[in-house]
Design an enzyme around this catalytic site. Structure first.
Site, mmCIF file in Angstrom:
data_model
loop_
_atom_site.group_PDB
_atom_site.id
_atom_site.type_symbol
_atom_site.label_atom_id
_atom_site.label_comp_id
_atom_site.label_asym_id
_atom_site.label_seq_id
_atom_site.Cartn_x
_atom_site.Cartn_y
_atom_site.Cartn_z
ATOM 1 N N TYR A 197 0.822 -1.202 0.000
ATOM 2 C CA TYR A 197 0.000 0.000 0.000
ATOM 3 C C TYR A 197 0.862 1.261 0.000
ATOM 4 O O TYR A 197 2.078 1.195 0.183
ATOM 5 C CB TYR A 197 -0.949 0.004 1.212
ATOM 6 C CG TYR A 197 -0.279 0.355 2.538
ATOM 7 C CD1 TYR A 197 0.488 -0.573 3.227
ATOM 8 C CD2 TYR A 197 -0.409 1.627 3.093
ATOM 9 C CE1 TYR A 197 1.099 -0.257 4.435
ATOM 10 C CE2 TYR A 197 0.194 1.960 4.306
ATOM 11 C CZ TYR A 197 0.946 1.019 4.965
ATOM 12 O OH TYR A 197 1.550 1.352 6.150
ATOM 13 N N LYS A 226 6.361 -1.929 2.094
ATOM 14 C CA LYS A 226 5.173 -1.303 2.682
ATOM 15 C C LYS A 226 4.018 -2.288 2.524
ATOM 16 O O LYS A 226 3.161 -2.169 1.639
ATOM 17 C CB LYS A 226 4.889 0.056 2.026
ATOM 18 C CG LYS A 226 4.131 0.993 2.960
ATOM 19 C CD LYS A 226 4.261 2.434 2.534
ATOM 20 C CE LYS A 226 3.347 3.379 3.286
ATOM 21 N NZ LYS A 226 3.431 3.411 4.725
ATOM 22 N N GLU A 275 12.615 2.298 14.065
ATOM 23 C CA GLU A 275 11.683 3.324 13.576
ATOM 24 C C GLU A 275 10.428 3.316 14.437
ATOM 25 O O GLU A 275 10.284 2.503 15.349
ATOM 26 C CB GLU A 275 11.328 3.076 12.103
ATOM 27 C CG GLU A 275 10.579 1.776 11.874
ATOM 28 C CD GLU A 275 10.115 1.579 10.427
ATOM 29 O OE1 GLU A 275 10.038 2.550 9.667
ATOM 30 O OE2 GLU A 275 9.797 0.424 10.088
ATOM 31 N N LEU A 293 11.156 1.159 7.030
ATOM 32 C CA LEU A 293 10.590 1.636 5.770
ATOM 33 C C LEU A 293 11.375 2.888 5.380
ATOM 34 O O LEU A 293 11.560 3.782 6.210
ATOM 35 C CB LEU A 293 9.108 1.983 5.943
ATOM 36 C CG LEU A 293 8.463 2.458 4.647
ATOM 37 C CD1 LEU A 293 8.228 1.282 3.706
ATOM 38 C CD2 LEU A 293 7.152 3.171 4.926
HETATM 39 N N1 PDD Z 1 3.146 5.312 7.477
HETATM 40 N N2 PDD Z 1 7.770 3.736 8.894
HETATM 41 C C1 PDD Z 1 6.580 3.120 8.947
HETATM 42 C C2 PDD Z 1 6.484 1.801 9.622
HETATM 43 C C3 PDD Z 1 5.443 3.735 8.387
HETATM 44 O O1 PDD Z 1 4.254 3.115 8.431
HETATM 45 C C4 PDD Z 1 5.573 5.012 7.764
HETATM 46 C C5 PDD Z 1 4.403 5.719 7.142
HETATM 47 C C6 PDD Z 1 6.846 5.614 7.748
HETATM 48 C C7 PDD Z 1 7.084 6.955 7.102
HETATM 49 O O2 PDD Z 1 7.014 6.849 5.703
HETATM 50 P P1 PDD Z 1 6.538 8.068 4.794
HETATM 51 O O3 PDD Z 1 7.357 9.242 5.164
HETATM 52 O O4 PDD Z 1 6.780 7.598 3.407
HETATM 53 O O5 PDD Z 1 5.068 8.285 5.097
HETATM 54 C C8 PDD Z 1 7.917 4.944 8.308
HETATM 55 C C9 PDD Z 1 2.005 5.763 6.726
HETATM 56 C C10 PDD Z 1 1.793 7.220 6.738
HETATM 57 C C11 PDD Z 1 0.782 4.973 7.176
HETATM 58 O O6 PDD Z 1 0.890 3.764 7.251
HETATM 59 O O7 PDD Z 1 -0.271 5.567 7.394
#
Ligand code: PDD
Length: 285
Positions: free
Chosen positions: A32, A146, A178, A202
């Site tokens: 996703y 993801k 993270e 991620l």
């Molecule tokens: N989550 N690490 C994890 C485990 C995440 O789920 C996310 C983002 C990030 C940050 O990634 P980015 O900057 O590309 O949003 C890091 C999204 C927002 C979510 O699952 O809603």
């Protein structure tokens, strides 16, 4: 009326249906993305959609649309819903097939859905900072994908929220990885540290944007893993994600970080990040 995308078609939300044997539903077998929309325009859409392809490749799932095709569909989704400020959620699953662990034949159509949410920027938390809870990282070893499988992340987030915190900071032994839905960085003596883009995190798009901003603005940084001790002795700590942007963390397990208030490097990065949003999407009111 709210429109969503189901398998490439626009349908009214109440009419949208997915099969109970969709592998996303039964196995979390899919990938996703979440994309931010400001002023009706997608921020860093190419980066998100390219990462979607890479996530798919890593689990043997070929996304049957190019980045350009997806951008067109999502732009139409934005306009049909008159979305000005919010997010787009989209996912691809390995399709509908009688429940069986091995992958079905590659000829079956993938499950593709997308929908929008009207949601503002989290200004209060960005201005004041949030609390975080430390949590052992018990997730699998493909955190760079993801994936729809988010149970490990959800357990961490829920424990944090139950403890009155905004986010869980996960660590594998001594090494900080993270957040449950964000990347975590620290600032020590003016230098930003964040975990390198390995299989343990991620590779966040927000993370990539602020690292680029560090580079362009002579803010020292290193993509180096840091320890729990480094975290607890940091001058500043912040999280980054599509929905939270750059958000100061001011308490960890109820101990203040630095002075217990958002620090200068985090604030500078927030300012630069806002400028970057405005470059791509226009002035934020
Ligand atoms: N989550 N690490 C994890 C485990 C995440 O789920 C996310 C983002 C990030 C940050 O990634 P980015 O900057 O590309 O949003 C890091 C999204 C927002 C979510 O699952 O809603």
């Amino acid at each position: 009326m709210e429109y969503v995308i189901v398998n490439g078609e626009f349908v009214e939300r109440s009419q949208a249906k997915v099969d109970i044997e969709d592998r996303g539903f039964q196995f979390g077998d899919g990938v996703y993305e979440v994309i931010r929309v400001y002023n009706g325009k997608m921020f860093t859409a190419d980066e998100h959609l390219e990462r979607l392809h890479v996530s798919g490749e890593k689990i043997g799932l070929k996304i049957p649309y190019s980045v350009e095709e997806l951008k067109e569909l999502l732009a139409e989704l934005i306009s049909k819903n008159d979305l000005k400020l919010g997010t787009i959620y989209m996912q691809f699953t390995r399709g509908v097939s009688p429940r069986n662990h091995p992958f079905p034949a590659e000829t079956i159509a993938l499950g593709f859905t997308a929908n929008i949410k009207h949601v503002g920027r989290p200004s209060e938390n960005m201005d004041n900072g949030v609390k975080a809870l430390l949590k052992e990282d018990v997730r699998w070893l493909l955190c760079d994908v993801k994936s729809l499988n988010l149970l490990g992340n959800l357990l961490a987030k829920q424990e944090a929220v139950a403890a009155g915190c905004f986010e869980a900071i996960q660590h594998r032994g001594e090494t900080v990885t993270e957040g449950s839905a964000s990347n975590i960085s620290i600032v020590k003596d003016g230098k930003v540290f964040t975990h390198p883009a390995t299989n343990l995190i991620l590779n966040g798009i927000t993370r990539r944007v602020f690292l680029d901003l560090c580079e362009k603005n002579q803010i020292p940084y290193a993509e180096e893993a840091f320890t729990l001790t480094d975290l607890l002795e940091a001058d500043e700590v912040f999280l980054s994600s599509t929905t939270a942007e750059i958000m100061p963390i001011i308490h960890i397990n109820d101990k203040p970080v630095g002075a217990g208030a958002p620090g200068p490097v985090t604030k500078k990065l927030q300012e630069l990040f806002l400028h970057e949003i405005e470059e791509q999407c226009g002035k934020i009111m």
